[in-house]
Design a protein around this motif. Structure first.
Motif, mmCIF file in Angstrom:
data_model
loop_
_atom_site.group_PDB
_atom_site.id
_atom_site.type_symbol
_atom_site.label_atom_id
_atom_site.label_comp_id
_atom_site.label_asym_id
_atom_site.label_seq_id
_atom_site.Cartn_x
_atom_site.Cartn_y
_atom_site.Cartn_z
ATOM 1 N N ARG A 48 0.976 -1.578 -0.084
ATOM 2 C CA ARG A 48 -0.175 0.245 0.275
ATOM 3 C C ARG A 48 0.640 1.378 0.201
ATOM 4 O O ARG A 48 0.617 2.429 -0.992
ATOM 5 C CB ARG A 48 -0.595 0.445 1.407
ATOM 6 N N ALA A 49 2.038 1.551 0.975
ATOM 7 C CA ALA A 49 2.560 2.421 0.981
ATOM 8 C C ALA A 49 3.383 2.247 -0.328
ATOM 9 O O ALA A 49 3.913 3.804 -1.270
ATOM 10 C CB ALA A 49 3.354 2.558 1.781
ATOM 11 N N LEU A 50 4.395 1.333 -1.036
ATOM 12 C CA LEU A 50 5.000 1.398 -2.537
ATOM 13 C C LEU A 50 3.658 2.195 -3.293
ATOM 14 O O LEU A 50 3.927 2.523 -4.255
ATOM 15 C CB LEU A 50 5.161 0.085 -2.960
ATOM 16 N N ALA A 51 2.104 1.522 -3.212
ATOM 17 C CA ALA A 51 1.558 2.297 -4.529
ATOM 18 C C ALA A 51 1.207 3.291 -4.048
ATOM 19 O O ALA A 51 0.975 3.686 -5.564
ATOM 20 C CB ALA A 51 0.079 1.461 -3.937
ATOM 21 N N ALA A 52 0.897 3.910 -2.975
ATOM 22 C CA ALA A 52 1.124 5.997 -2.594
ATOM 23 C C ALA A 52 1.870 6.557 -3.140
ATOM 24 O O ALA A 52 1.511 7.291 -4.287
ATOM 25 C CB ALA A 52 1.095 5.356 -1.610
ATOM 26 N N TYR A 53 2.975 6.256 -2.810
ATOM 27 C CA TYR A 53 4.426 6.548 -3.609
ATOM 28 C C TYR A 53 4.485 6.793 -5.068
ATOM 29 O O TYR A 53 5.063 7.714 -5.904
ATOM 30 C CB TYR A 53 5.527 5.797 -2.985
ATOM 31 N N ALA A 54 4.102 4.819 -5.276
ATOM 32 C CA ALA A 54 3.951 5.586 -7.017
ATOM 33 C C ALA A 54 3.431 6.436 -7.466
ATOM 34 O O ALA A 54 3.570 7.432 -8.631
ATOM 35 C CB ALA A 54 3.781 3.948 -7.670
ATOM 36 N N PHE A 55 1.687 7.150 -7.056
ATOM 37 C CA PHE A 55 0.971 7.293 -7.723
ATOM 38 C C PHE A 55 1.905 9.404 -7.053
ATOM 39 O O PHE A 55 2.069 10.325 -8.430
ATOM 40 C CB PHE A 55 -0.387 7.775 -6.506
ATOM 41 N N GLN A 56 2.456 9.036 -5.962
ATOM 42 C CA GLN A 56 2.886 10.364 -6.090
ATOM 43 C C GLN A 56 3.740 10.954 -7.175
ATOM 44 O O GLN A 56 4.247 11.848 -7.258
ATOM 45 C CB GLN A 56 3.928 10.888 -4.418
ATOM 46 N N VAL A 57 5.154 10.147 -7.656
ATOM 47 C CA VAL A 57 6.171 9.886 -8.284
ATOM 48 C C VAL A 57 5.422 10.221 -9.579
ATOM 49 O O VAL A 57 6.056 10.223 -10.331
ATOM 50 C CB VAL A 57 7.151 9.124 -8.381
ATOM 51 N N LYS A 58 4.391 10.564 -9.954
ATOM 52 C CA LYS A 58 3.336 9.545 -10.692
ATOM 53 C C LYS A 58 3.972 8.540 -12.247
ATOM 54 O O LYS A 58 4.069 9.334 -13.289
ATOM 55 C CB LYS A 58 3.781 11.060 -12.166
ATOM 56 N N ALA A 59 4.517 7.797 -11.256
ATOM 57 C CA ALA A 59 4.435 6.252 -11.852
ATOM 58 C C ALA A 59 3.353 5.273 -12.924
ATOM 59 O O ALA A 59 3.485 4.518 -13.627
ATOM 60 C CB ALA A 59 5.545 5.482 -10.994
ATOM 61 N N VAL A 60 2.169 6.577 -12.201
ATOM 62 C CA VAL A 60 1.080 5.372 -12.567
ATOM 63 C C VAL A 60 0.005 6.906 -12.876
ATOM 64 O O VAL A 60 0.127 7.582 -11.393
ATOM 65 C CB VAL A 60 0.512 4.493 -11.517
ATOM 66 N N PRO A 61 -1.292 6.348 -12.926
ATOM 67 C CA PRO A 61 -1.821 7.779 -13.559
ATOM 68 C C PRO A 61 -2.892 7.929 -12.420
ATOM 69 O O PRO A 61 -3.602 9.210 -12.789
ATOM 70 C CB PRO A 61 -2.873 7.640 -14.961
ATOM 71 N N SER A 62 -3.137 7.260 -11.676
ATOM 72 C CA SER A 62 -4.197 7.808 -10.492
ATOM 73 C C SER A 62 -3.779 6.631 -9.252
ATOM 74 O O SER A 62 -3.122 5.265 -9.413
ATOM 75 C CB SER A 62 -5.832 7.163 -11.147
ATOM 76 N N ARG A 63 -4.674 7.096 -7.766
ATOM 77 C CA ARG A 63 -4.282 6.695 -6.824
ATOM 78 C C ARG A 63 -5.100 5.025 -6.861
ATOM 79 O O ARG A 63 -4.145 3.935 -6.194
ATOM 80 C CB ARG A 63 -5.100 6.726 -5.683
ATOM 81 N N VAL A 64 -5.739 4.913 -7.995
ATOM 82 C CA VAL A 64 -6.530 3.359 -7.846
ATOM 83 C C VAL A 64 -5.244 2.168 -8.907
ATOM 84 O O VAL A 64 -5.740 1.333 -9.145
ATOM 85 C CB VAL A 64 -7.762 3.433 -8.275
#
Length: 871
Positions: free
Chosen positions: A683-699
C-alpha cells in the motif's frame, strides 16, 4: 363498494395493458373463429396470475401459454379428470421457460388445489407459479367449446390449474407425476361426488342408534355415539370414503368371516375389489387384537389407518368404525368411514365434544374431585391439552392413568415416559414428560431420533404441550411393528431422555473442563451461567459457547474492548443451512455501527451473508455484545480458517484500531496470504508510485495488485529478500535470491491481460529496485512495535537515480513515510543538504509541491552548502 370488488377493479387496471397486448398477439396466432373465445379465456386466465408472473414473461410467451392452456381444456371433456405434464419449448408450445408445467382440468369442487400442492410438496417439487381460474365453459354435443366466461353461482364450472414447478427432465418422472396427480384428482372426484351419499349413510346410522337408545334398556352409549357422528358431520370431519363390512358364516367349518357388503363402497373406497375383504376372510386368520375388536370391541372405534390421505392434506387418515348390530344387539359387521379430522375437532373443548365429554366425566368421577376445586380445574386443563386423536383412541382407564402421571410430576423435575399401544396394533402413543426449562428444539429432535431407533419405525404425529407447572409434554405417535413395540420399555426410554436433556449449562461446563483446569472451568461456568440469553443458547452449541467464554474472559482479564475470532462450523445462526464461515466480533462497552464495520469486512474480501447479535450480561462483564457474522470469500465459499483465520482477524482489528487503512488491499490477507502489515508495505509503495507519477491514478496500482494476488505475494517476497535481516548469509547469496524472485515476477506477468495493469506492476518493481533502505523490520515487521502519532508507520529510502525512468529530478535520495494517518516525503539533493519541513493540504500531489520547494532551496543554498532538502 366492497374491499374485494375494489381490489378486483384495481387488479384489472394493473394488468389491462398486458392483457391488451396478449389479446393482440392471440389474434395473430389463432384462427379467426376462435379469437373471441381465446381472448375471453385469456382475460380470465391471467386475471388469476400473480403480478410478477406477467412481468417476467413477454407478451408473445404469455399469448402462446394461454393458447396452450386453451387447447388443453378444448381436449378435455366434462366429467373426466385430465392431466398433462410438459416441458415448454419453442417447437412444441411456442414459448420457453426453465420449468415443468402441470395442467389439470376437472369440474370445480373442493380440495383440488390442496391435493395438488400437497402432492408436489411431498415430492420436493418447488411450485414456481400457480394459476387457478374457475370457468364456465359452454360446449356443444361433441364437447367443442362454444362459450368461455367467468362462472356464476349455480352454473356448471370447470377448474383449470396451470402450475409451474422446478424443471423435471426425466420423461419417466414426468409420467409418474402425471399419473399420480390424475389418480389423486380421481380420488377427489370420488370423495366429493359421493359426499352426500356418505352423509346419508351416516345419518342412517345415527337414526338407527337413536331408535336403539329409545328402548327401555338401551345403553346410553348409543345416544352418545349418535351425537358424536352428528358432530363429525357438522364440520369436524372431512369424509373421504365409506365401506360396510359383514360378519358371515364361512364354508367348510371356517367359522365366521369378514366380507365387504356388496355395493357399499363410496368415495375413495368405491373400488371394493381392492379391499382385502372383497372375498370372505376367516376371523381366525386375523391378528388376535383385530379379531377381538371385530367381535367384542366397543360400539365405536376411532383409530388411524395405515394409509396416507391422497386428498386435501398428506396425513395418515382417521378411521371411524361403528358396529353393525342385529335386533338382539349382536355384532353383524361394521360401518367404516375414513377421512381427516378438521381444525374444529382440535379446537373445540373436550366438554363440547361427544364421547370425549363422557370420558372426561368418568375421569373426574373416578378422581373424586369436587366441581370448582383446584384438582377439578387441573384435570380439565390436562385433559384438553392431550392430543384429541389419542383421546378418541384411548380408553378412560388409560387416559386417567396419564392424567395422574402428569399431575404427580407437575412441580418436579422428573422424567417420565408412558407407552400405549393402539388397539388395532398399528402403532404406539408415547408421552414424554420432562422439565420445561430443559426443553429445546435440539432436545425434541434428540428424543424423536431415540424413539425412531427404539421402535424401528417412523414418527407419524407429534405435539408439544407447555402447560402449567414446570413440565413440558411431548406426545408422539409412532408407527411400529407389534413385535418390536413389545420389546421397548419405558424405563429405558426415560434413561435415554435424561441423557438428552442435560442442560445447556451442564454441557458448557463439561466443555470448559476440556479447555481449562477443573477449578477454573467451574469458576467460569458460574460467572457466565446466566450471562447468555435464550437466543444465544438456541443458536450456539456448548462447544462453541465454551470457546466464546474463554475469549470473553481473556478480554476481561487483559482489559481488551474488541476481539475477532473466525471458525467453520456446521451451522451459523445468521445463515442456517448455508456453507459459510462464522466471524465473531466481541465488543465490550463499545457500540457497533454497521455502516462503518461492513466496509471493513468487504475490503477484506468477504461476502457478508447475515449477522446475529447476542448480548452478554453480567455484573463484572460490562455491556458486551457478541456479533455472529456469516461470511464467505468472493468465490462464495467458506474461508480457510486454519491457514488465514489468524491473519484476517489481525487485519480487521488493525483497521478497527486505526493502525491499517480501510481499503481493498486488505483482501490480500485472504487472496495472497499476506499479513495486514505486509499488505501495508505494498500500500505504501502504491501510494508513493502515484506521488512520483509512475501511475496515472491512486487506484491503478492497488487495483492491479488486488487483481493478481499471486504477483502481490511475489512483490512482497522480493521486498523481504532484499531487506529482511538474516534473509541471506551474505550479499552474494542475497543477490542470487533476488534474481530468482525477479524472474518469477517477470514470468508471472504473462498472466496479466491488461496493458495498464502490466505497466503498473512493472513500475512497482522499479520502485522496489530503487529502494535502498526501510525501517519495516526495525519497527517490528509484521507485528509493529513502534508507533508515531499513535499508529505504526513505514519509511523507505529511494535512490533518485533508480527512478530516472519515471521521475527525473536530479536529486540524490527520496524518503517516503506512510501510516494510516499521514503520508510524507523528504527530498534530498546530496548527503550534506540543508532545508526544512512544511505541511501540505494537497494530498494528491504534495510531492510536486515539495519538489518545487526543494529546487528553490537548492538555489538559495548554493552559496552556503552544495545542496538543499525539503520535506
Amino acid at each position: 363498494m366492497s374491499d374485494t370488488t375494489e381490489l378486483a377493479i384495481r387488479r384489472l387496471r394493473e394488468i389491462s395493458p398486458t392483457l391488451d397486448a396478449v389479446c393482440r398477439q392471440l389474434r395473430r396466432h389463432a384462427d379467426p373463429e376462435e379469437v373471441k373465445l381465446l381472448t375471453a379465456f385469456a382475460e380470465i386466465f391471467f386475471s388469476k396470475a400473480p403480478p410478477d408472473f406477467l412481468h417476467e414473461r413477454s407478451t408473445d410467451a404469455l399469448s402462446r401459454m394461454a393458447l396452450g392452456a386453451f387447447r388443453f381444456i378444448q381436449r378435455s371433456r366434462p366429467g373426466q379428470v385430465d392431466v398433462e405434464v410438459i416441458n415448454p419449448g419453442i417447437e412444441e408450445e411456442g414459448w420457453y421457460a426453465p420449468v415443468t408445467v402441470l395442467r389439470t382440468n376437472v369440474s370445480e369442487r373442493p380440495f383440488v388445489v390442496d391435493t395438488i400442492r400437497e402432492y408436489l410438496h411431498g415430492r420436493d417439487l418447488a411450485i414456481e407459479h400457480y394459476i387457478y381460474p374457475v370457468l364456465h365453459v359452454g360446449r356443444d354435443e361433441s364437447g367443442t367449446i362454444t362459450e368461455v366466461r367467468r362462472a356464476r353461482e349455480g352454473e356448471r364450472q370447470e377448474s383449470l390449474v396451470h402450475c409451474e414447478i422446478s424443471r423435471v427432465s426425466d420423461p419417466e418422472q414426468m409420467e409418474v407425476i402425471r399419473h399420480d396427480v390424475a389418480s389423486r384428482l380421481q380420488d377427489v372426484v370420488h370423495a366429493t361426488d359421493d359426499f352426500p351419499s356418505m352423509v346419508e349413510a351416516l345419518n342412517g346410522i345415527v337414526a338407527e342408534l337413536g331408535e336403539r337408545s329409545q328402548i327401555a334398556d338401551g345403553p346410553a352409549e348409543y345416544l352418545e355415539v349418535g351425537e358424536f357422528l352428528s358432530w363429525l358431520r357438522d364440520g369436524a370431519f372431512v369424509f373421504l370414503g365409506y365401506r360396510a363390512y359383514d360378519l358371515v358364516d364361512g364354508d367348510d367349518g371356517e367359522g365366521r368371516c369378514v366380507v365387504v357388503e356388496s355395493g357399499s363402497g363410496l368415495g375413495i373406497l368405491r373400488d371394493e375389489a381392492q379391499s382385502a375383504f372383497s372375498e370372505p376372510v376367516p376371523l381366525k386368520d386375523l391378528g388376535q387384537g383385530v379379531r377381538q375388536v371385530a367381535e367384542e370391541g366397543p360400539l365405536l372405534i376411532i383409530s388411524k389407518t395405515n394409509a396416507e390421505s391422497t386428498v386435501h392434506r398428506r396425513a395418515r387418515m382417521d378411521y371411524i368404525g361403528v358396529k353393525k348390530l342385529d335386533a338382539s344387539g349382536s355384532v353383524t359387521g361394521e360401518h367404516r368411514f375414513v377421512g381427516l379430522f378438521t381444525s374444529k375437532a382440535f379446537s373445540d373443548d373436550a366438554e363440547d365434544i361427544p364421547i370425549l365429554r363422557s370420558k372426561l366425566r368418568q375421569i373426574l368421577d373416578q378422581a373424586g374431585v369436587q366441581e370448582g376445586s383446584h384438582d377439578f380445574k387441573e384435570i380439565n386443563t390436562i385433559f384438553n391439552s392431550l392430543p384429541k386423536e389419542e383421546l378418541f383412541l384411548t380408553s378412560v382407564e388409560e387416559i386417567g392413568a396419564d392424567v395422574r402421571t402428569i399431575l404427580t410430576t407437575y412441580q418436579t423435575h422428573e422424567v417420565r415416559v408412558t407407552l400405549r399401544e393402539d388397539p388395532l396394533k398399528r402403532g404406539v402413543a408415547v408421552m414424554v414428560i420432562l422439565p420445561k426449562e430443559r426443553f429445546s428444539g435440539a432436545v425434541r429432535r434428540g428424543i424423536e431420533a431415540a424413539l425412531v431407533s427404539a421402535f424401528e419405525g417412523d414418527v407419524l404425529n407429534y405435539r408439544l404441550s407447555l402447560g402449567e407447572g414446570d413440565q413440558a409434554r411431548l406426545h408422539f405417535y409412532m408407527g411400529a411393528r407389534p413385535e418390536r413395540a413389545a420389546k421397548v420399555r419405558s424405563e429405558d426410554l426415560e434413561q435415554t431422555v435424561r441423557g438428552l436433556i442435560r442442560s445447556w449449562q451442564d454441557r458448557v461446563r463439561e466443555e470448559l473442563e476440556r479447555l481449562r483446569p477443573p477449578d477454573e472451568a467451574r469458576r467460569l461456568a458460574r460467572r457466565y451461567d446466566e450471562a447468555f440469553g435464550p437466543e444465544y443458547r438456541v443458536a450456539m452449541e456448548a462447544t462453541v459457547a465454551a470457546r466464546d467464554i474463554v475469549e470473553l474472559e481473556a478480554m476481561r482479564v487483559e482489559d481488551r474492548s474488541v476481539s475477532v475470532v473466525l471458525s467453520n462450523r456446521e451451522s451459523v445462526p445468521a445463515a442456517p443451512g448455508l456453507s459459510v464461515t462464522e466471524l465473531k466480533l466481541f465488543l465490550r462497552d463499545e457500540p457497533l455501527v454497521l455502516s462503518e464495520f461492513m466496509p471493513i469486512l468487504e475490503n477484506c474480501g468477504l461476502r457478508v451473508i447475515g449477522v446475529s447479535p447476542f448480548e452478554v450480561k453480567g455484573d463484572d462483564l460490562g455491556r458486551t455484545v457478541v456479533y455472529s457474522f456469516a461470511v464467505q470469500d468472493q468465490a462464495k465459499k467458506p474461508l480457510d480458517v486454519k491457514g488465514r483465520g489468524g491473519p484476517l482477524s489481525d487485519a480487521i482489528l488493525a483497521v478497527l484500531a486505526g493502525d491499517a487503512t480501510n481499503d481493498g488491499l486488505n483482501a490480500l490477507v485472504l487472496t495472497a496470504g499476506l499479513a495486514w502489515r505486509e499488505a501495508d508495505v505494498l500500500r505504501a509503495l502504491a501510494a508513493y508510485a502515484f506521488q512520483v507519477k509512475a501511475v496515472p491514478s491512486r487506484v491503478a496500482l492497488p487495483g492491479a495488485v488486488s487483481r493478481y494476488p499471486a504477483i502481490a505475494a511475489i512483490l512482497f517476497e522480493l521486498f523481504q529478500v532484499r531487506f529482511a535481516p538474516g534473509a541471506a548469509p551474505d550479499d552474494e547469496e542475497r543477490s542470487r535470491r533476488v534474481d530468482r524472485v525477479r524472474r518469477r515476477f517477470l514470468d508471472a506477468l504473462s498472466d496479466v491481460t491488461l496493458l495498464a495493469d502490466d505497466r503498473a506492476l512493472r513500475r512497482m518493481l522499479t520502485l522496489l529496485d530503487s529502494a535502498v533502505r526501510t525501517n519495516y523490520w526495525r519497527n517490528g515487521g509484521a507485528r509493529p512495535t513502534r508507533r508515531s502519532g499513535g499508529v505504526p508507520y513505514i519509511s523507505f529510502k529511494f535512490a533518485a537515480a533508480g527512478l530516472q525512468g519515471i521521475a527525473r529530478t536530479g536529486l540524490l535520495y527520496e524518503v517516503w513515510v506512510r501510516s494510516s494517518r499521514m503520508e510524507a516525503v523528504h527530498l534530498r539533493g546530496s548527503n550534506v543538504a540543508r532545508g526544512g519541513i512544511r505541511w501540505s493540504d494537497r494530498p494528491d500531489d504534495f510531492r510536486t509541491e515539495v519538489l518545487g520547494l526543494v529546487k528553490t532551496q537548492m538555489v538559495k543554498n548554493a552559496v552556503i552548502i552544495p545542496a538543499g532538502s525539503k520535506g
